[in-house]
Scaffold this active site. Structure first.
Site, PDB file in Angstrom:
ATOM      1  N   LYS A 195       0.835  -1.211   0.000  1.00 42.40           N
ATOM      2  CA  LYS A 195       0.000   0.000   0.000  1.00 42.40           C
ATOM      3  C   LYS A 195       0.866   1.256   0.000  1.00 42.40           C
ATOM      4  O   LYS A 195       0.653   2.165  -0.795  1.00 42.40           O
ATOM      5  CB  LYS A 195      -0.903  -0.004   1.253  1.00 42.40           C
ATOM      6  CG  LYS A 195      -1.551   1.349   1.535  1.00 42.40           C
ATOM      7  CD  LYS A 195      -2.459   1.320   2.733  1.00 42.40           C
ATOM      8  CE  LYS A 195      -1.787   1.565   4.061  1.00 42.40           C
ATOM      9  NZ  LYS A 195      -1.511   2.984   4.373  1.00 42.40           N
ATOM     10  N   ASN A 196       1.831   1.300   0.910  1.00 45.02           N
ATOM     11  CA  ASN A 196       2.581   2.543   1.094  1.00 45.02           C
ATOM     12  C   ASN A 196       3.644   2.781   0.026  1.00 45.02           C
ATOM     13  O   ASN A 196       4.333   3.808   0.050  1.00 45.02           O
ATOM     14  CB  ASN A 196       3.186   2.599   2.500  1.00 45.02           C
ATOM     15  CG  ASN A 196       2.102   2.814   3.546  1.00 45.02           C
ATOM     16  OD1 ASN A 196       0.954   3.137   3.205  1.00 45.02           O
ATOM     17  ND2 ASN A 196       2.446   2.623   4.813  1.00 45.02           N
TER      18      ASN A 196
ATOM     19  N   CYS B  45      -5.728  13.263  13.252  1.00 45.12           N
ATOM     20  CA  CYS B  45      -5.616  11.854  12.899  1.00 45.12           C
ATOM     21  C   CYS B  45      -5.689  11.020  14.173  1.00 45.12           C
ATOM     22  O   CYS B  45      -5.310  11.486  15.247  1.00 45.12           O
ATOM     23  CB  CYS B  45      -4.277  11.648  12.204  1.00 45.12           C
ATOM     24  SG  CYS B  45      -3.883   9.954  11.852  1.00 45.12           S
TER      25      CYS B  45
ATOM     26  N   ARG C 132       0.414  14.541  13.267  1.00 44.81           N
ATOM     27  CA  ARG C 132       0.817  14.341  11.876  1.00 44.81           C
ATOM     28  C   ARG C 132       0.745  15.617  11.023  1.00 44.81           C
ATOM     29  O   ARG C 132       0.010  15.692  10.024  1.00 44.81           O
ATOM     30  CB  ARG C 132       0.007  13.214  11.233  1.00 44.81           C
ATOM     31  CG  ARG C 132       0.129  11.921  11.997  1.00 44.81           C
ATOM     32  CD  ARG C 132      -0.594  10.795  11.350  1.00 44.81           C
ATOM     33  NE  ARG C 132       0.127  10.261  10.200  1.00 44.81           N
ATOM     34  CZ  ARG C 132      -0.368   9.289   9.428  1.00 44.81           C
ATOM     35  NH1 ARG C 132      -1.543   8.790   9.665  1.00 44.81           N
ATOM     36  NH2 ARG C 132       0.344   8.829   8.414  1.00 44.81           N
TER      37      ARG C 132
ATOM     38  N   ASP D  94       4.318   0.575  12.189  1.00 50.80           N
ATOM     39  CA  ASP D  94       3.160  -0.108  11.606  1.00 50.80           C
ATOM     40  C   ASP D  94       3.051  -1.578  12.033  1.00 50.80           C
ATOM     41  O   ASP D  94       2.086  -2.242  11.665  1.00 50.80           O
ATOM     42  CB  ASP D  94       3.206  -0.017  10.070  1.00 50.80           C
ATOM     43  CG  ASP D  94       2.915   1.387   9.573  1.00 50.80           C
ATOM     44  OD1 ASP D  94       2.418   2.214  10.357  1.00 50.80           O
ATOM     45  OD2 ASP D  94       3.197   1.669   8.391  1.00 50.80           O
TER      46      ASP D  94
ATOM     47  N   VAL E 109       7.353   7.015  17.215  1.00 46.70           N
ATOM     48  CA  VAL E 109       7.078   7.726  15.958  1.00 46.70           C
ATOM     49  C   VAL E 109       5.801   8.565  16.048  1.00 46.70           C
ATOM     50  O   VAL E 109       5.775   9.724  15.653  1.00 46.70           O
ATOM     51  CB  VAL E 109       7.014   6.736  14.774  1.00 46.70           C
ATOM     52  CG1 VAL E 109       6.690   7.464  13.473  1.00 46.70           C
ATOM     53  CG2 VAL E 109       8.316   5.954  14.644  1.00 46.70           C
TER      54      VAL E 109
ATOM     55  N   ARG F  10      -8.746  -0.486   4.394  1.00 44.12           N
ATOM     56  CA  ARG F  10      -7.862   0.524   3.812  1.00 44.12           C
ATOM     57  C   ARG F  10      -6.499  -0.064   3.486  1.00 44.12           C
ATOM     58  O   ARG F  10      -5.809   0.427   2.600  1.00 44.12           O
ATOM     59  CB  ARG F  10      -7.667   1.688   4.788  1.00 44.12           C
ATOM     60  CG  ARG F  10      -8.926   2.447   5.082  1.00 44.12           C
ATOM     61  CD  ARG F  10      -8.642   3.616   5.972  1.00 44.12           C
ATOM     62  NE  ARG F  10      -7.610   4.460   5.351  1.00 44.12           N
ATOM     63  CZ  ARG F  10      -7.139   5.565   5.891  1.00 44.12           C
ATOM     64  NH1 ARG F  10      -7.594   5.979   7.047  1.00 44.12           N
ATOM     65  NH2 ARG F  10      -6.222   6.271   5.275  1.00 44.12           N
TER      66      ARG F  10
END
Ligand code: EPU
Length: 425
Positions: free
Chosen positions: A22-23, A117, A122, A311, A333, A403
């Protein structure tokens, strides 16, 4: 809204095919805006975020078609407007990735500012400051970033040396995309080293860009006048891979992930080994065997690549929740990425939160409970917890999981999990 119903207790067994990342797909789709002709992209995952990016390109007038082999062809030359509306950016923050390419190629971009978010503030200040240092004129007006390159330089951005204040993945990607068509050389210092940044760089190079150093913290880009179309295959999703490996470990299973790349997962594989998993790997597969054993608790500290990825933090929290011993998870993060911990507590997990640290004492069994997904990776961790919980867990708001995970219930059922999607009203 759809829900997932999961009955825990079955060890996962078998093979699962990993989808495209995805990223990597999202910035690559945004980067097609830079080309002078059509671009063909393969191994694109079928995900809600990818659909949103395609919708965004379509809204600008770009022609996007899908061929019989599920490759996506993008023809950016039909673009009508350089505009990313709030209604799409609010659905997906990664929409900000069109800012750099639009500005570099067309000299103007109006992109909605992403809002708050679920995992942290962010901001996009580093994206904006970098473009300004390259000569862009940027104002924030009515919630929109209005960026122009100015006529003085014939509409082109100017190469610059940019020292990024924080390591930012999409910030590095946006500035790299802006720099490929800039006048002169751009140096990105303190650049993100994520494999997805390298995949984007390789895609840009395939279109004729001159980039060296991607994958290190210093990327040097020599601007060129134009980029041409190309064909490109997106890299495998390392986070989806890691999630299935944790699914195997947490259930005491034996799973092979196929069409993946072990080299991207060093930090994650190390932690799985520490948890007691037996691992084997080839060029494009990883196999994990945890049969007959309970995972050992492990400590995790997230940081930019090549350190342990934020993630994967939630998934390892689920592993620690049923592990033997006490594990500590430190999130460095994002400042608010612990919502899953509170939901897992409702399933009987023993978790203490102290600022950005979670101290998790493994329990022998989690109990099913109704829970709610709050963001993409949080929802993945709830699926993992449900796979080992006693009874039937119902997870609500699973649009978050759609998503970023392609056909998750089909892939997990293929491995023997008892999982069912219940369509919502
Ligand atoms: N940051 C700033 N200013 C900026 C940009 C970032 O302060 O201008 C801060 C952020 O607030 C954060 C840190 O820098 O604290 C790192 O954030 P980064 O910019 O790297 O995150 P991102 O680019 O918005 C990407 C992924 C995320 C992933 C992070 C970290 C994409 C589309 N998204 O986000 O993926 O968590 O990098 O690796 O690539 C996910 O897939 O679930 C996901 C959230």
């Amino acid at each position: 809204m759809d829900k997932l119903q999961i009955t825990g207790g079955r060890p996962l067994e078998g093979e699962v095919r990993i989808s495209g990342a995805k990223n990597a797909t999202l910035p690559i789709l945004a980067a097609t805006l830079l080309a002078d002709g059509p671009v063909t992209i393969s191994n694109v995952p079928h995900l809600q975020d990818v659909t949103t990016m395609i919708e965004l390109l379509g809204r600008m007038g770009v022609t996007v078609t899908i061929d019989e082999k599920l490759r996506i062809e993008v023809d950016p030359t039909t673009i009508r407007e350089q505009f990313a509306p709030y209604e799409l950016v609010k659905k997906m923050r990664a929409s900000i990735l069109v800012l750099g390419p639009l500005l570099a190629r067309y000299g103007e971009a109006d992109v909605s500012l992403p809002g708050g978010c679920a995992i942290g503030a962010r901001p996009v200040n580093i994206h904006v400051a970098g473009l300004q240092a390259m000569g862009a004129d940027i104002h924030i007006e009515n919630g929109y970033i209005k960026a122009r390159t100015g006529k003085a330089r014939a509409g082109r951005l100017k190469g610059a040396r940019l020292v990024l204040e924080t390591v930012t993945v999409t910030g590095t990607e946006n500035l790299m995309m802006a720099a490929v068509l800039a006048d002169g050389e751009t140096v990105l210092e303190n650049a993100a080293r994520e494999p997805e940044v390298v995949d984007l760089a390789n895609f840009l190079i395939a279109m004729g860009a001159k980039i060296r150093g991607a994958g290190t913290d210093r990327i040097v880009i020599e601007g060129v006048e134009r980029l041409h179309g190309c064909s490109y295959e997106v890299m495998p999703d390392r986070i989806e891979t890691g999630t299935f490996l944790v699914a195997a470990a947490i259930t005491g299973g034996h799973v092979r992930t196929k069409n993946t790349c072990p080299a991207y997962l060093d930090a994650v594989l190390l932690k799985l080994q520490e948890a007691g998993a037996k691992l084997a790997q080839g060029d494009n597969w990883i196999e994990l065997d945890m049969r007959g054993r309970r995972p050992k608790a492990i400590d995790v500290r997230t940081a930019p690549y090549p350190a342990f990825p934020t993630d994967m933090q939630a998934q390892f929290a689920a592993l620690d929740a049923v592990a033997d011993g006490v594990g500590t998870i430190i999130e460095t993060v994002f400042e608010n990425r612990f919502m899953h911990m509170l939901e897992m507590r409702r399933m009987g997990a023993e978790i203490r939160l102290e600022g950005n640290t979670a101290i998790i004492k493994g329990v022998p069994k989690l109990m099913a409970a109704p829970v709610m997904a709050t963001d993409l990776r949080a929802s993945a961790s709830l699926v993992l917890a449900a796979l080992v919980a006693e009874g039937q867990t119902v997870i609500e708001r699973i649009y978050h999981i759609d998503r970023g995970y392609e056909s998750i219930e089909e892939k997990l059922s293929g491995l023997g999990a008892q999982i069912r999607r219940v369509p919502g009203r």
